[in-house]
Design a protein around this motif. Structure first.
Motif, mmCIF file in Angstrom:
data_model
loop_
_atom_site.group_PDB
_atom_site.id
_atom_site.type_symbol
_atom_site.label_atom_id
_atom_site.label_comp_id
_atom_site.label_asym_id
_atom_site.label_seq_id
_atom_site.Cartn_x
_atom_site.Cartn_y
_atom_site.Cartn_z
ATOM 1 N N ARG A 93 0.827 -1.206 0.000
ATOM 2 C CA ARG A 93 0.000 0.000 0.000
ATOM 3 C C ARG A 93 0.862 1.257 0.000
ATOM 4 N NH1 ARG A 93 -1.375 2.708 4.225
ATOM 5 N NH2 ARG A 93 -1.066 0.986 5.677
ATOM 6 N N LEU A 94 1.976 1.225 0.744
ATOM 7 C CA LEU A 94 2.864 2.384 0.830
ATOM 8 C C LEU A 94 3.862 2.457 -0.323
ATOM 9 C CD1 LEU A 94 3.640 2.277 4.657
ATOM 10 C CD2 LEU A 94 2.000 3.753 3.458
ATOM 11 N N LYS A 95 3.868 1.419 -1.163
ATOM 12 C CA LYS A 95 4.842 1.334 -2.260
ATOM 13 C C LYS A 95 6.266 1.489 -1.707
ATOM 14 C CE LYS A 95 1.624 3.019 -5.777
ATOM 15 N NZ LYS A 95 0.422 2.974 -5.015
ATOM 16 N N ALA A 96 6.510 0.775 -0.605
ATOM 17 C CA ALA A 96 7.806 0.834 0.068
ATOM 18 C C ALA A 96 8.777 -0.098 -0.645
ATOM 19 C CB ALA A 96 7.655 0.457 1.542
ATOM 20 N N ASP A 97 9.449 0.423 -1.646
ATOM 21 C CA ASP A 97 10.411 -0.358 -2.418
ATOM 22 C C ASP A 97 11.565 -0.804 -1.535
ATOM 23 O OD1 ASP A 97 8.890 0.064 -4.709
ATOM 24 O OD2 ASP A 97 10.028 1.856 -5.263
ATOM 25 N N GLY A 98 12.058 -1.992 -1.827
ATOM 26 C CA GLY A 98 13.208 -2.504 -1.099
ATOM 27 C C GLY A 98 12.849 -3.365 0.092
ATOM 28 N N GLY A 99 11.559 -3.556 0.364
ATOM 29 C CA GLY A 99 11.147 -4.382 1.488
ATOM 30 C C GLY A 99 10.845 -5.804 1.049
ATOM 31 N N GLU A 100 11.402 -6.776 1.753
ATOM 32 C CA GLU A 100 11.152 -8.189 1.475
ATOM 33 C C GLU A 100 10.752 -8.864 2.776
ATOM 34 O OE1 GLU A 100 13.443 -12.308 0.204
ATOM 35 O OE2 GLU A 100 14.562 -10.429 0.206
ATOM 36 N N VAL A 101 9.625 -9.600 2.754
ATOM 37 C CA VAL A 101 9.116 -10.274 3.939
ATOM 38 C C VAL A 101 9.394 -11.768 3.828
ATOM 39 C CG1 VAL A 101 7.086 -10.721 5.376
ATOM 40 C CG2 VAL A 101 7.290 -8.540 4.140
ATOM 41 N N VAL A 102 9.970 -12.335 4.899
ATOM 42 C CA VAL A 102 10.270 -13.756 4.951
ATOM 43 C C VAL A 102 9.490 -14.349 6.123
ATOM 44 C CG1 VAL A 102 12.073 -15.477 5.310
ATOM 45 C CG2 VAL A 102 12.597 -13.373 4.051
ATOM 46 N N GLN A 103 8.685 -15.385 5.841
ATOM 47 C CA GLN A 103 7.967 -16.040 6.927
ATOM 48 C C GLN A 103 8.878 -17.092 7.544
ATOM 49 O OE1 GLN A 103 4.095 -17.747 6.114
ATOM 50 N NE2 GLN A 103 3.647 -17.901 8.304
ATOM 51 N N ALA A 104 9.364 -16.781 8.745
ATOM 52 C CA ALA A 104 10.271 -17.678 9.469
ATOM 53 C C ALA A 104 10.406 -17.161 10.889
ATOM 54 C CB ALA A 104 11.650 -17.719 8.805
ATOM 55 N N ASP A 105 10.742 -18.067 11.809
ATOM 56 C CA ASP A 105 11.101 -17.591 13.142
ATOM 57 C C ASP A 105 12.559 -17.146 13.075
ATOM 58 O OD1 ASP A 105 12.917 -19.742 14.646
ATOM 59 O OD2 ASP A 105 11.471 -20.805 13.389
ATOM 60 N N ALA A 106 12.941 -16.283 13.999
ATOM 61 C CA ALA A 106 14.276 -15.676 13.949
ATOM 62 C C ALA A 106 15.398 -16.706 14.007
ATOM 63 C CB ALA A 106 14.422 -14.658 15.077
ATOM 64 N N LEU A 107 15.295 -17.682 14.885
ATOM 65 C CA LEU A 107 16.355 -18.696 14.988
ATOM 66 C C LEU A 107 16.462 -19.526 13.717
ATOM 67 C CD1 LEU A 107 15.937 -19.864 18.683
ATOM 68 C CD2 LEU A 107 17.914 -18.693 17.683
ATOM 69 N N GLY A 108 15.325 -19.911 13.159
ATOM 70 C CA GLY A 108 15.337 -20.662 11.900
ATOM 71 C C GLY A 108 15.937 -19.849 10.772
ATOM 72 N N PHE A 109 15.583 -18.577 10.704
ATOM 73 C CA PHE A 109 16.125 -17.696 9.666
ATOM 74 C C PHE A 109 17.650 -17.613 9.766
ATOM 75 C CE2 PHE A 109 17.548 -13.542 8.199
ATOM 76 C CZ PHE A 109 17.049 -13.531 6.902
ATOM 77 N N LEU A 110 18.178 -17.518 10.986
ATOM 78 C CA LEU A 110 19.623 -17.365 11.169
ATOM 79 C C LEU A 110 20.401 -18.649 10.912
ATOM 80 C CD1 LEU A 110 19.738 -14.955 14.231
ATOM 81 C CD2 LEU A 110 20.048 -14.401 11.806
ATOM 82 N N ARG A 111 19.701 -19.748 10.628
ATOM 83 C CA ARG A 111 20.383 -20.982 10.217
ATOM 84 C C ARG A 111 20.582 -21.018 8.700
ATOM 85 N NH1 ARG A 111 17.543 -22.500 14.431
ATOM 86 N NH2 ARG A 111 16.001 -24.108 14.247
ATOM 87 N N ARG A 112 20.050 -20.057 7.993
ATOM 88 C CA ARG A 112 20.188 -19.980 6.535
ATOM 89 C C ARG A 112 21.570 -19.439 6.159
ATOM 90 N NH1 ARG A 112 14.368 -17.612 4.471
ATOM 91 N NH2 ARG A 112 13.098 -19.139 5.592
ATOM 92 N N GLN A 113 21.804 -19.405 4.853
ATOM 93 C CA GLN A 113 23.033 -18.800 4.323
ATOM 94 C C GLN A 113 23.036 -17.318 4.700
ATOM 95 O OE1 GLN A 113 25.468 -20.419 2.797
ATOM 96 N NE2 GLN A 113 26.681 -18.588 2.512
ATOM 97 N N PRO A 114 24.068 -16.831 5.373
ATOM 98 C CA PRO A 114 24.048 -15.441 5.841
ATOM 99 C C PRO A 114 24.192 -14.419 4.713
ATOM 100 C CG PRO A 114 26.162 -16.437 6.336
ATOM 101 C CD PRO A 114 25.288 -17.528 5.766
ATOM 102 N N GLN A 115 23.641 -13.261 4.984
ATOM 103 C CA GLN A 115 23.812 -12.068 4.167
ATOM 104 C C GLN A 115 24.366 -11.001 5.102
ATOM 105 O OE1 GLN A 115 20.036 -11.053 2.221
ATOM 106 N NE2 GLN A 115 19.324 -13.067 2.833
ATOM 107 N N SER A 116 24.999 -10.000 4.575
ATOM 108 C CA SER A 116 25.595 -8.953 5.402
ATOM 109 C C SER A 116 24.636 -7.767 5.525
ATOM 110 C CB SER A 116 26.911 -8.507 4.776
ATOM 111 O OG SER A 116 27.506 -7.504 5.561
ATOM 112 N N PHE A 117 24.369 -7.367 6.773
ATOM 113 C CA PHE A 117 23.489 -6.227 7.041
ATOM 114 C C PHE A 117 24.249 -5.182 7.841
ATOM 115 C CE2 PHE A 117 20.580 -9.739 6.357
ATOM 116 C CZ PHE A 117 19.634 -9.170 5.517
#
Length: 191
Positions: A93-117
């Motif tokens: 609705r806000l046309k907020a470019d650059g946002g990506e939503v991932v359905q996962a719990d935080a611990l499960g997400f951090l077991r994935r291949q890392p990206q740098s933030f």
């Protein structure tokens, strides 16, 4: 001190005064407006162009605020389907470019291949008490850029243990909440 479910607003940047729909879910605590204002005043010199991880996104208010103020991209991690749907709807609705939503719990997400933030928002549900575990996984898993900043929100009186190379930059309190911004100062020592 949290905004009530319903609607909260973005307080700065090109989406200023835009409203976010907030589902009525147990344990969902949108970060209070005055806390977000203080935090983003601290981040103002460094937010432009940064890649953001909103690790326990909930409403996504922190990540959307970052996008509004010039962050290059924001990845939102949220396990609850209703919260995730509301977040996706708000981004569209806000046309907020650059946002990506991932359905996962935080611990499960951090077991994935890392990206740098370059900026991470670490605000897990207070009942989960996951601050220290998630902070360690972020540091040890390769998720943080060399000079990354990490925002940690916890109950007042609770100062989560963080990696030794995270230097406290600023902190404050609002109601029953402690909020703190850490700066990564190099590699954590190997244990």
């Amino acid at each position: 001190m949290k905004a009530m479910p319903g609607r909260i607003r973005i307080i700065g940047g090109h989406l200023r005064n835009s409203r976010l729909d907030v589902p009525d879910l147990p344990g969902l605590r949108p970060t209070a407006e005055r806390v977000r204002e203080t935090l983003f005043n601290w981040l103002a010199p460094t937010i432009a162009g940064v890649r953001v991880l909103d690790l326990c996104a909930g409403t996504g208010a922190l990540g959307i605020e970052a996008l509004s103020r010039g962050a290059a991209a924001a990845q939102f991690v949220e396990p609850d389907g209703r919260a995730m749907d509301a977040l996706r709807s708000n981004l569209a609705r806000l046309k907020a470019d650059g946002g990506e939503v991932v359905q996962a719990d935080a611990l499960g997400f951090l077991r994935r291949q890392p990206q740098s933030f370059g900026l991470v928002f670490l605000d897990p549900p207070f009942a989960s008490q996951l601050w220290t575990t998630l902070a360690q996984k972020l540091e040890e898993g390769g998720w943080l850029a060399p000079a990354a900043q990490v925002y940690v929100e916890s109950p007042k009186g609770v100062e989560p243990a963080v990696p030794a190379n995270w230097a406290l930059h600023r902190e404050g309190h609002a109601g029953d909440v402690r909020y703190a911004l850490y700066r990564r100062t190099g590699q954590a020592p190997i244990r």
